[in-house]
Scaffold this motif. Structure first.
Motif, PDB file in Angstrom:
ATOM      1  N   ALA A 122      36.296  38.832  43.803  1.00  0.00           N
ATOM      2  CA  ALA A 122      35.157  38.115  44.386  1.00  0.00           C
ATOM      3  C   ALA A 122      33.899  38.889  44.022  1.00  0.00           C
ATOM      4  O   ALA A 122      33.819  40.096  44.283  1.00  0.00           O
ATOM      5  CB  ALA A 122      35.302  38.038  45.898  1.00  0.00           C
ATOM      6  N   VAL A 143      29.624  33.016  46.056  1.00  0.00           N
ATOM      7  CA  VAL A 143      30.651  33.956  45.624  1.00  0.00           C
ATOM      8  C   VAL A 143      31.302  33.389  44.366  1.00  0.00           C
ATOM      9  O   VAL A 143      31.540  32.186  44.283  1.00  0.00           O
ATOM     10  CB  VAL A 143      31.712  34.237  46.712  1.00  0.00           C
ATOM     11  CG1 VAL A 143      32.422  32.969  47.144  1.00  0.00           C
ATOM     12  CG2 VAL A 143      32.693  35.300  46.278  1.00  0.00           C
ATOM     13  N   TRP A 145      34.620  33.615  42.057  1.00  0.00           N
ATOM     14  CA  TRP A 145      36.015  34.058  42.025  1.00  0.00           C
ATOM     15  C   TRP A 145      36.512  34.099  40.589  1.00  0.00           C
ATOM     16  O   TRP A 145      36.260  33.182  39.796  1.00  0.00           O
ATOM     17  CB  TRP A 145      36.888  33.105  42.832  1.00  0.00           C
ATOM     18  CG  TRP A 145      36.577  33.094  44.289  1.00  0.00           C
ATOM     19  CD1 TRP A 145      35.834  32.156  44.968  1.00  0.00           C
ATOM     20  CD2 TRP A 145      36.973  34.054  45.257  1.00  0.00           C
ATOM     21  NE1 TRP A 145      35.763  32.492  46.301  1.00  0.00           N
ATOM     22  CE2 TRP A 145      36.443  33.648  46.504  1.00  0.00           C
ATOM     23  CE3 TRP A 145      37.721  35.235  45.190  1.00  0.00           C
ATOM     24  CZ2 TRP A 145      36.656  34.376  47.682  1.00  0.00           C
ATOM     25  CZ3 TRP A 145      37.930  35.950  46.363  1.00  0.00           C
ATOM     26  CH2 TRP A 145      37.395  35.514  47.586  1.00  0.00           C
TER      27      TRP A 145
END
Length: 151
Positions: A122, A143, A145
């Protein structure tokens, strides 16, 4: 599998006062252990250039992440980033804000690749639009990923 959090753009060591908040100083941020708010993984100063945490977790056949730092409440699984600081006239730091990295928002293809490669990463900034520590639910695009090799 390893879950790694790579944070940048930390807000500094002070959180400004607001209408219902007296402000805080000596700010730090850490990953909170599941169901144990006082157990924090590697607190980092709020003025660090960046902050990183890594810990092991497992992925169930249903694609759910589990582990000592993975919370499970109504609304899904997540990881807490807890902000600690001292309020005016207090000598002891305490948690004053938390951010929830929502694991259900990890794209399925990324999770599959992370299982294969060994790490889910992350990446996020930890300062909000007002210059304070990020709090509340953190989902893409706040965020990013990705899959990687374990560190």
């Amino acid at each position: 599998m390893q879950l790694r959090i790579e944070a940048n753009t930390l807000p500094g060591r002070t959180c400004h006062a607001g209408p219902d908040f007296p402000g805080a100083s000596a700010i730090e941020v850490a990953v909170q252990r599941k169901d144990r708010p006082a157990e924090l993984l590697d607190p980092q100063p709020g003025d660090a250039a960046d902050a990183r945490w890594a810990f092991d977790c497992t992925v169930t056949d249903a694609g759910e992440l589990r582990g000592p730092y993975v919370q499970n409440r109504l609304g899904g699984r997540f990881v807490y980033l807890s902000w600690l600081g001292r309020r005016p006239d207090e000598e002891t730091a305490r948690m004053f804000r938390r951010a929830k990295l929502m694991l259900a928002e990890v794209p399925p293809g990324v999770l599959d690749e992370a299982r294969r490669r060994g790490a889910l990463v992350a990446r996020l900034a930890l300062t909000d639009a007002k210059g304070n520590p990020v709090c509340g639910r953190v989902v893409p695009p706040a965020v990013e990923w990705s899959a990687a090799e374990p560190s």
